[in-house]
Motif scaffolding. Structure first.
Motif, PDB file in Angstrom:
ATOM      1  N   PHE A 319       1.047  -1.473   0.464  1.00 53.91           N
ATOM      2  CA  PHE A 319      -0.124   0.135  -0.053  1.00 53.91           C
ATOM      3  C   PHE A 319       0.811   1.605   0.454  1.00 53.91           C
ATOM      4  CE2 PHE A 319      -3.048   3.547   2.304  1.00 53.91           C
ATOM      5  CZ  PHE A 319      -3.567   3.427   1.595  1.00 53.91           C
ATOM      6  N   ASP A 320       1.819   1.485   1.215  1.00 49.21           N
ATOM      7  CA  ASP A 320       2.642   2.359   1.178  1.00 49.21           C
ATOM      8  C   ASP A 320       3.693   2.658  -0.195  1.00 49.21           C
ATOM      9  OD1 ASP A 320       1.987   2.991   3.491  1.00 49.21           O
ATOM     10  OD2 ASP A 320       4.568   2.110   4.837  1.00 49.21           O
ATOM     11  N   THR A 321       3.842   1.764  -1.338  1.00 47.83           N
ATOM     12  CA  THR A 321       4.226   2.322  -2.185  1.00 47.83           C
ATOM     13  C   THR A 321       3.916   2.795  -3.665  1.00 47.83           C
ATOM     14  OG1 THR A 321       6.226   0.362  -1.362  1.00 47.83           O
ATOM     15  CG2 THR A 321       6.176   1.180  -3.618  1.00 47.83           C
ATOM     16  N   SER A 322       2.985   2.046  -3.159  1.00 52.69           N
ATOM     17  CA  SER A 322       1.527   2.053  -4.128  1.00 52.69           C
ATOM     18  C   SER A 322       1.093   3.589  -4.313  1.00 52.69           C
ATOM     19  CB  SER A 322       0.630   1.468  -4.192  1.00 52.69           C
ATOM     20  OG  SER A 322      -0.478   1.525  -5.506  1.00 52.69           O
ATOM     21  N   ILE A 323       0.474   4.260  -2.986  1.00 57.47           N
ATOM     22  CA  ILE A 323       0.457   5.585  -2.583  1.00 57.47           C
ATOM     23  C   ILE A 323       1.139   6.681  -3.550  1.00 57.47           C
ATOM     24  CG2 ILE A 323      -1.193   7.193  -1.392  1.00 57.47           C
ATOM     25  CD1 ILE A 323      -3.173   4.837  -2.287  1.00 57.47           C
ATOM     26  N   ASP A 324       2.524   5.746  -2.153  1.00 59.98           N
ATOM     27  CA  ASP A 324       3.713   6.528  -2.826  1.00 59.98           C
ATOM     28  C   ASP A 324       4.029   7.641  -4.139  1.00 59.98           C
ATOM     29  OD1 ASP A 324       5.892   8.567  -0.808  1.00 59.98           O
ATOM     30  OD2 ASP A 324       7.190   7.147  -1.990  1.00 59.98           O
ATOM     31  N   ASP A 325       4.018   6.334  -4.911  1.00 61.71           N
ATOM     32  CA  ASP A 325       4.577   6.309  -6.273  1.00 61.71           C
ATOM     33  C   ASP A 325       3.613   7.708  -6.666  1.00 61.71           C
ATOM     34  OD1 ASP A 325       6.156   5.091  -6.085  1.00 61.71           O
ATOM     35  OD2 ASP A 325       5.940   2.835  -7.006  1.00 61.71           O
ATOM     36  N   SER A 326       2.172   7.142  -6.370  1.00 66.80           N
ATOM     37  CA  SER A 326       1.181   7.977  -7.530  1.00 66.80           C
ATOM     38  C   SER A 326       1.166   9.620  -6.829  1.00 66.80           C
ATOM     39  CB  SER A 326      -0.369   7.088  -6.968  1.00 66.80           C
ATOM     40  OG  SER A 326      -0.682   6.306  -7.215  1.00 66.80           O
ATOM     41  N   VAL A 327       1.257   9.753  -6.047  1.00 71.56           N
ATOM     42  CA  VAL A 327       1.180  10.824  -4.950  1.00 71.56           C
ATOM     43  C   VAL A 327       2.256  11.426  -5.471  1.00 71.56           C
ATOM     44  CG1 VAL A 327       1.169  12.725  -2.645  1.00 71.56           C
ATOM     45  CG2 VAL A 327       0.303  10.398  -2.796  1.00 71.56           C
ATOM     46  N   LYS A 328       3.768  10.917  -5.476  1.00 73.39           N
ATOM     47  CA  LYS A 328       4.871  11.940  -6.382  1.00 73.39           C
ATOM     48  C   LYS A 328       4.664  11.977  -7.244  1.00 73.39           C
ATOM     49  CE  LYS A 328       8.659   9.586  -2.842  1.00 73.39           C
ATOM     50  NZ  LYS A 328       9.504   8.980  -2.795  1.00 73.39           N
ATOM     51  N   GLN A 329       4.042  10.848  -8.363  1.00 70.10           N
ATOM     52  CA  GLN A 329       3.594  11.312  -9.751  1.00 70.10           C
ATOM     53  C   GLN A 329       3.087  12.784 -10.115  1.00 70.10           C
ATOM     54  OE1 GLN A 329       1.502   8.906 -12.409  1.00 70.10           O
ATOM     55  NE2 GLN A 329       2.880   9.246 -14.206  1.00 70.10           N
ATOM     56  N   ILE A 330       1.543  12.823  -9.475  1.00 66.26           N
ATOM     57  CA  ILE A 330       0.509  13.842  -9.360  1.00 66.26           C
ATOM     58  C   ILE A 330       1.380  14.883  -8.732  1.00 66.26           C
ATOM     59  CG2 ILE A 330      -1.389  14.504  -8.135  1.00 66.26           C
ATOM     60  CD1 ILE A 330      -1.795  11.775  -7.922  1.00 66.26           C
ATOM     61  N   LEU A 331       1.995  14.944  -7.767  1.00 72.65           N
ATOM     62  CA  LEU A 331       2.929  16.226  -7.440  1.00 72.65           C
ATOM     63  C   LEU A 331       3.958  16.673  -8.320  1.00 72.65           C
ATOM     64  CD1 LEU A 331       3.570  15.606  -3.757  1.00 72.65           C
ATOM     65  CD2 LEU A 331       1.018  16.906  -4.770  1.00 72.65           C
ATOM     66  N   LYS A 332       4.382  16.780  -8.932  1.00 71.91           N
ATOM     67  CA  LYS A 332       5.385  16.126 -10.222  1.00 71.91           C
ATOM     68  C   LYS A 332       4.594  16.604 -11.004  1.00 71.91           C
ATOM     69  CE  LYS A 332       9.039  13.831 -12.868  1.00 71.91           C
ATOM     70  NZ  LYS A 332       9.916  13.080 -13.401  1.00 71.91           N
ATOM     71  N   ALA A 333       3.622  16.504 -11.105  1.00 74.23           N
ATOM     72  CA  ALA A 333       3.449  17.117 -12.428  1.00 74.23           C
ATOM     73  C   ALA A 333       2.691  18.613 -12.111  1.00 74.23           C
ATOM     74  CB  ALA A 333       2.065  16.239 -13.068  1.00 74.23           C
ATOM     75  N   LYS A 334       1.744  18.644 -10.637  1.00 73.61           N
ATOM     76  CA  LYS A 334       1.792  19.920 -10.232  1.00 73.61           C
ATOM     77  C   LYS A 334       2.804  20.985 -10.172  1.00 73.61           C
ATOM     78  CE  LYS A 334      -1.892  20.191  -7.541  1.00 73.61           C
ATOM     79  NZ  LYS A 334      -2.441  19.693  -6.213  1.00 73.61           N
ATOM     80  N   GLY A 335       4.238  20.232  -9.954  1.00 70.82           N
ATOM     81  CA  GLY A 335       5.192  21.469 -10.397  1.00 70.82           C
ATOM     82  C   GLY A 335       5.148  21.742  -8.575  1.00 70.82           C
ATOM     83  N   GLU A 336       5.093  20.933  -7.324  1.00 69.77           N
ATOM     84  CA  GLU A 336       5.101  20.638  -6.307  1.00 69.77           C
ATOM     85  C   GLU A 336       5.738  19.313  -5.821  1.00 69.77           C
ATOM     86  OE1 GLU A 336       1.434  20.915  -4.454  1.00 69.77           O
ATOM     87  OE2 GLU A 336       0.315  22.363  -6.040  1.00 69.77           O
ATOM     88  N   LEU A 337       6.789  18.410  -6.456  1.00 66.42           N
ATOM     89  CA  LEU A 337       7.670  17.919  -6.010  1.00 66.42           C
ATOM     90  C   LEU A 337       9.318  18.605  -6.914  1.00 66.42           C
ATOM     91  CD1 LEU A 337       7.728  15.340  -4.234  1.00 66.42           C
ATOM     92  CD2 LEU A 337       7.497  14.611  -6.039  1.00 66.42           C
TER      93      LEU A 337
END
Length: 337
Positions: A319-337
């Motif tokens: 679970f942690d890996t799946s959500i972490d990978d998802s969140v990081k990708q979304i934040l990266k697309a928003k320019g927040e990572l």
């Protein structure tokens, strides 16, 4: 090279399937279907034009004999993965979801029957929605033998969730009914995942609104500090495991004739929020009621997916890996990572 046809190759799950197929050591020659040349070319370019990837256009899967030309052009194909079916909770009209799901499935099987003489394995992307039953109690156990029978107009009404669940159940029933009532030369397996989390295959595919499963996470990331937490809950599995299961479903003889549940635990929106708040505190999301998910999930029936895990034989992404990978990708697309 073994030729594999993948319907609906532009979708979230399908792109991961394509990726694993074209990079497999088994040297698959992959043909996917696309609703337009523009969408097909886009996928080819995203994959950087590999030699073993091409596409056919199927504008409307529900149109009569929609897949005939695909099988005519690729009569040497031996595997068909049918992933093309709408998934959303945005309509109150049953026809919008049920017709393409059922007719699309029927059209695939009719095309294989007439032109796919070399097809030996068919895998249909179904859903846990075709298994789950609303009459189950928390003490009950759900297995691959269960069916969602809530499929009549009177039962589903104009409820978007009931409509979607009926579309998956009716489409999967169409598949099993076809092989029962026709003389076919292939073996059928169905993949029945719960909500599918994990990153998009390509960062460029991250939009302001994502596919239905991924949007569960995206909505939480976009909450304001004072927003209420939606009382949403369900089961989850990572998209990379779903893709891998599709390949194993036709590669392993043990999967023949089986409904394969893909399930790696339950969640509520609070479960996801608690993880994101612990890992990404600077997002300043609402706190909700940390830890309350455990109580909320006590009302969810148990799932026995031991048979599916035994057939597949691999360890799922946590679970942690799946959500972490998802969140990081979304934040990266928003320019927040």
């Amino acid at each position: 090279m073994t030729k594999v046809i993948v319907s609906g190759g532009t979708g979230f799950i399908a792109q991961h399937i394509l990726n694993q197929l074209i990079k497999s050591n088994n040297n698959y020659n992959v043909v996917f279907t696309s609703r337009s040349k523009e969408k097909g070319d886009k996928v080819i370019n995203l994959f950087e034009k590999p030699k073993n990837l091409s596409y056919e256009i199927v504008e409307d899967v529900a149109a009569p004999r929609a897949f005939d030309h695909v099988l005519q052009h690729h009569s040497d194909a031996s595997v068909f993965l049918h992933t093309a079916s709408p998934f959303h909770f945005k309509t109150t009209d049953p026809e919008i979801l049920i017709k393409p799901a059922v007719e699309g499935t029927k059209n695939v099987f009719l095309a294989i029957e007439k032109y796919g003489k070399n097809i030996k394995k068919v895998v249909v992307t179904s859903s846990y929605a075709s298994i789950a039953r609303t009459d189950k109690k928390p003490t009950d156990i759900i297995t691959e033998k269960d069916w969602n029978t809530q499929t009549t107009p009177e039962e589903i009404g104009n409820n978007p969730v009931f409509i979607y669940r009926a579309s998956k159940s009716l489409a999967e029933q169409e598949a099993w009914s076809f092989i029962k009532n026709h003389q076919v030369n292939f073996k059928l397996s169905t993949i029945n995942p719960v909500f599918v989390f994990g990153p998009q295959l390509f960062d460029s595919e991250v939009k302001s609104e994502l596919n239905t499963s991924s949007e569960v996470i995206n909505k939480i990331i976009n909450l304001k500090p004072d927003d209420k937490i939606p009382p949403f809950k369900g089961g989850w599995i990572d998209v990379r495991d779903v893709a891998k299961a599709h390949l194993l479903a036709f590669e392993k003889n043990d999967a023949e004739g089986e409904r394969i549940i893909l399930y790696n635990g339950n969640f509520t929106d609070q479960t996801i929020l608690d993880f994101i708040n612990s890992k990404f505190p600077k997002l300043n999301l609402p706190k909700g009621d940390p830890g309350s998910d455990k109580k909320a999930l006590e009302s969810v029936p148990k799932v026995d997916d031991s048979k599916s895990r035994r057939i597949l034989g691999f360890k799922y992404i946590d679970f942690d890996t799946s959500i972490d990978d998802s969140v990081k990708q979304i934040l990266k697309a928003k320019g927040e990572l």
